[in-house]
Design an enzyme around this catalytic site. Structure first.
Site, PDB file in Angstrom:
ATOM      1  N   ASP A  31       4.664 -56.877  89.123  1.00 52.44           N
ATOM      2  CA  ASP A  31       3.445 -57.556  89.710  1.00 52.44           C
ATOM      3  C   ASP A  31       2.263 -57.169  89.213  1.00 52.44           C
ATOM      4  O   ASP A  31       1.222 -57.057  89.845  1.00 52.44           O
ATOM      5  CB  ASP A  31       3.533 -57.030  91.331  1.00 52.44           C
ATOM      6  CG  ASP A  31       4.403 -57.752  91.846  1.00 52.44           C
ATOM      7  OD1 ASP A  31       5.335 -58.785  91.359  1.00 52.44           O
ATOM      8  OD2 ASP A  31       4.410 -57.532  93.185  1.00 52.44           O
ATOM      9  N   CYS A  70       9.922 -62.298  91.147  1.00 52.72           N
ATOM     10  CA  CYS A  70      10.601 -61.405  90.361  1.00 52.72           C
ATOM     11  C   CYS A  70      12.095 -61.890  89.728  1.00 52.72           C
ATOM     12  O   CYS A  70      12.148 -61.921  88.810  1.00 52.72           O
ATOM     13  CB  CYS A  70      10.830 -60.140  91.252  1.00 52.72           C
ATOM     14  SG  CYS A  70       9.515 -59.457  91.767  1.00 52.72           S
ATOM     15  N   HIS A 131      17.246 -56.068  89.685  1.00 47.69           N
ATOM     16  CA  HIS A 131      16.832 -57.212  90.695  1.00 47.69           C
ATOM     17  C   HIS A 131      17.493 -58.410  90.373  1.00 47.69           C
ATOM     18  O   HIS A 131      17.190 -59.487  91.003  1.00 47.69           O
ATOM     19  CB  HIS A 131      15.325 -57.474  90.774  1.00 47.69           C
ATOM     20  CG  HIS A 131      14.864 -58.021  92.011  1.00 47.69           C
ATOM     21  ND1 HIS A 131      13.531 -58.128  92.452  1.00 47.69           N
ATOM     22  CD2 HIS A 131      15.482 -58.008  93.234  1.00 47.69           C
ATOM     23  CE1 HIS A 131      13.397 -58.746  93.536  1.00 47.69           C
ATOM     24  NE2 HIS A 131      14.667 -58.626  94.098  1.00 47.69           N
ATOM     25  N   ASP A 337       6.177 -59.120  85.298  1.00 49.23           N
ATOM     26  CA  ASP A 337       7.111 -60.391  85.580  1.00 49.23           C
ATOM     27  C   ASP A 337       6.434 -61.605  86.101  1.00 49.23           C
ATOM     28  O   ASP A 337       6.970 -62.583  86.120  1.00 49.23           O
ATOM     29  CB  ASP A 337       8.371 -59.814  86.310  1.00 49.23           C
ATOM     30  CG  ASP A 337       7.744 -59.118  87.714  1.00 49.23           C
ATOM     31  OD1 ASP A 337       6.606 -58.890  87.877  1.00 49.23           O
ATOM     32  OD2 ASP A 337       8.654 -58.561  88.603  1.00 49.23           O
TER      33      ASP A 337
END
Ligand SMILES: *[C@@H]1O[C@H](CO)[C@@H](O)[C@H](O)[C@H]1NC(C)=O
Ligand SMILES: *[C@@H]1O[C@H](CO)[C@@H](O)[C@H](O)[C@H]1NC(C)=O
Ligand SMILES: *[C@@H]1O[C@H](CO)[C@@H](O)[C@H](O)[C@H]1NC(C)=O
Ligand SMILES: *[C@@H]1O[C@H](CO)[C@@H](O)[C@H](O)[C@H]1NC(C)=O
Ligand SMILES: *[C@@H]1O[C@H](CO)[C@@H](O)[C@H](O)[C@H]1NC(C)=O
Ligand SMILES: *[C@@H]1O[C@H](CO)[C@@H](O)[C@H](O)[C@H]1NC(C)=O
Length: 580
Positions: A31, A70, A131, A337
């Site tokens: 971010d 993400c 993730h 990202d």
């Protein structure tokens, strides 16, 4: 005679040791906005180490995330393919994984750059955030685990950092969950109660068993839900070392220091052979955190502290490369990202999201602010220092770039959407290989970018745009994140068109009057979009509701030694000893 033997020995040495393939160090922030690093124009955030990379390397100023979220962005980064090809793009509201115990993830049939490099003899490690899923059917199959995707070593967070992971902060996620589960359940409860009264009054006839069953069911779901909220932190926010939980719940204390130590330790252990290190920072996603040395030090509150601590970590990695004499043999890449999460503002009005500089929008939408990301490549001796390239490039480009450098052929049985960056960076190409780029909002084709050969123009059309709110805002503040469907968006027919080379802020949509070739450009871009859509194959949806919900039977738990019924352990101290 002696000289002859010496020469022979040299020759033999040269033959047995092919040209050393570079080490690869990939640094990814979470971010971080393109307006945050000093080298991208920020005058008040201090990022001397990221700036050091840019000064001695090449800075990409039109570097684009394959998705503004993400999970899909990282999936594309790992594989060099649009998320939609991987099944990592959804038609539903939630486009990322929220639980460690959900069953979706990057399919093992996909080829990551880590797999390619491991096959070429590289030591590979992922330190930090993943993730991209964990398990499929049970708690031990680890079908989506980083080790299954080519990493020899994993230390980090299987899911993502969330406000709810930090004691005393978590509301965002619990609130969303409340509206999705709690309120419908309440409604159901009231409905059941009403039915019970009607039955009692003999106004309707329903067997008693059905009532009791329904009540029990509602009670059970409610109990599970409350349990889940109570245990959310330990259940979801934990660190793993390979297949083992190393800290549950994860502690934020010195977290960046621990990740950095793991990263530099990995470099030291592998100084003699080629390695791939993917250091995927937990910074600067909320919950924000910083250790004592960085807390309250920046000019931008907890967000600035987090950025500056991450920058420190980048410096530690560079220092180790220099110290071990590996700088000339290592390609370092720094990126984020996706764009900064501009809606991250605390109830007290403190900014917990970053800056996207001059660009509109941010995370979760396809205005430039959502997808323009920092992109720096550093390789002393191989990449000219201080270069700046404004051609469109993608985070999917890292896949073919590092594969080529490692001598790994690209998979031939699938479409690779990334392009080798080296020809552009080394000046062999002046023009980006990406004639067209497709920008998705989850599974919806949102925008197309066209950089025609022999032209400076960069056309961008947007089929729809999010409805920003409140009026005049630069984000979707009432939903905390923009969505890509239904009433949340405005459709445009004809699409909005910009030339982002002249209007990077996307302020003045072109019209057939202001751009005489409007219809011709639109036709070509539409044709390219149709061609692209035709190249897609039906694949299992890894982000379907069933694949993103919390599945109790997939929940990992490090049993507490002191209390029954709780998942709590801390093997960090032990682990550090091993890894050093
Ligand atoms: C978990 O699932 C895998 C793959 O489906 C299977 O091979 C394995 O036996 C299962 N393990 C347990 C403990 O059920
Ligand atoms: C965090 O780092 C500081 C400074 O190095 C140290 O004093 C402190 O003990 C560390 N905390 C933990 C929990 O390791
Ligand atoms: C930083 O400031 C906050 C709020 O003023 C305070 O609660 C916290 O203890 C400070 N942290 C450090 C390490 O000084
Ligand atoms: C620098 O970054 C901070 C924190 O994201 C932001 O508030 C500020 O506006 C940025 N400055 C510029 C010039 O973009
Ligand atoms: C790295 O490369 C640069 C430029 O080619 C050279 O000047 C320098 O001596 C090299 N450093 C090492 C440690 O080999
Ligand atoms: C679309 O595909 C056709 C057939 O392969 C090709 O001739 C055409 O040039 C493509 N259009 C664009 C805009 O790329």
């Amino acid at each position: 005679m002696k000289v002859g033997v010496f020469l022979l020995a040299l020759l033999w040495e040269a033959r047995s040791q092919p040209a050393r393939r570079p080490n690869i160090v990939l640094l990814m922030a979470d971010d971080l906005g393109v307006g945050d690093p000093g080298c991208y124009g920020n005058k008040t955030l201090r990022t001397p180490n990221i700036d050091r990379l840019a000064d001695a390397g090449v800075k990409l100023t039109q570097h684009l995330a394959a998705s503004p979220l993400c999970t899909p962005s990282r999936a594309a980064f790992m594989t060099g393919r649009y998320p939609i090809r991987l099944g990592m793009a959804t038609h539903f509201r939630v486009g990322v994984y929220l639980f460690s115990a959900s069953s979706g993830g990057l399919p093992t049939s996909e080829v990551t750059f880590a797999k390619l490099l491991r096959n070429q003899g590289y030591s590979t490690a992922l330190i930090g955030k993943w993730h991209l899923g964990l398990n499929c059917h049970n708690t031990t199959d680890f079908c989506h685990h980083p080790v299954r995707h080519g990493f020899d070593y994993f230390y980090g967070l299987p899911v993502t950092n969330l406000r709810d992971c930090k004691p005393g902060e978590g509301t965002v996620f619990s609130m969303a969950y409340k509206t999705m589960v709690f309120f419908p359940l309440q409604f159901l409860g009231v409905a059941l109660f009403t039915l019970a009264v009607l039955r009692f009054l003999r106004l309707i006839r329903v067997p008693l068993g059905i009532f009791i069953g329904l009540f029990l069911l509602v009670g059970l779901i409610l109990a599970l839900f409350l349990c889940f909220l109570h245990y959310f932190r330990p259940l979801n926010c934990f660190l793993m070392r390979n297949y083992e939980i190393s800290q549950q719940p994860m502690s934020y204390e010195n977290l960046t220091q621990r990740l950095t130590l793991e990263a530099t330790g990995f470099i030291r252990r592998n100084a003699e052979k080629p390695f791939l290190l993917f250091l995927s920072y937990i910074h600067v996603h909320t919950a924000l955190f910083a250790s004592k040395d960085f807390a309250n030090k920046s000019l931008h509150g907890p967000y600035g502290d987090a950025v500056e601590e991450m920058d420190w970590s980048v410096g530690q990695v560079l220092n180790v490369l220099h110290e071990l004499g590996l700088a000339n043999d290592t390609l370092v890449y720094f990126t984020s990202d996706q764009g900064a999460h501009v809606e991250e503002v605390t109830p007290k009005g403190q900014m917990h999201g970053g800056s996207n500089g001059i660009y509109k929008g941010g995370k979760a939408n396809n205005w430039e602010g959502g997808i323009r990301i920092p992109g720096i490549l550093w390789w002393p001796g191989r990449i000219q220092a201080g270069l700046e390239i404004d051609e469109p490039t993608s985070n999917m480009d890292i896949f073919p770039t590092v594969a080529k450098l490692a001598g790994a052929p690209l998979p031939q049985d699938r479409v690779i959407d990334g392009r080798d960056l080296m020809p552009l960076i080394q000046g062999e190409l002046q023009h980006s290989d990406h004639e067209f780029l497709f920008h998705y909002c989850n599974a919806y084709l949102n925008a197309v970018r066209w950089h025609p050969p022999n032209s400076k123009s960069i056309w961008k059309i947007l089929y729809f745009t999010p409805k920003f709110n409140p009026e005049g805002a630069n984000g979707c503040f009432s939903t905390h994140l923009c969505f890509c469907f239904g009433d949340y968006i405005t459709h445009h027919d004809p699409p909005l068109m910009f030339d982002v080379s002249r209007d990077p802020q996307e302020r003045d949509p072109l019209t057939p009057t202001t751009e005489p070739r409007f219809h011709e450009i639109l036709r070509t871009m539409q044709e390219a979009a149709d061609n692209h859509t035709r190249s897609l194959r039906e694949v299992p949806n890894q982000l379907s509701p069933w694949n993103i919900v919390w599945k109790p039977w997939l929940q990992l738990c490090c049993p507490s030694t002191t209390s029954l019924l709780s998942c709590e352990c801390d093997r960090e101290k032990q682990g550090q000893r091993i890894s050093n």
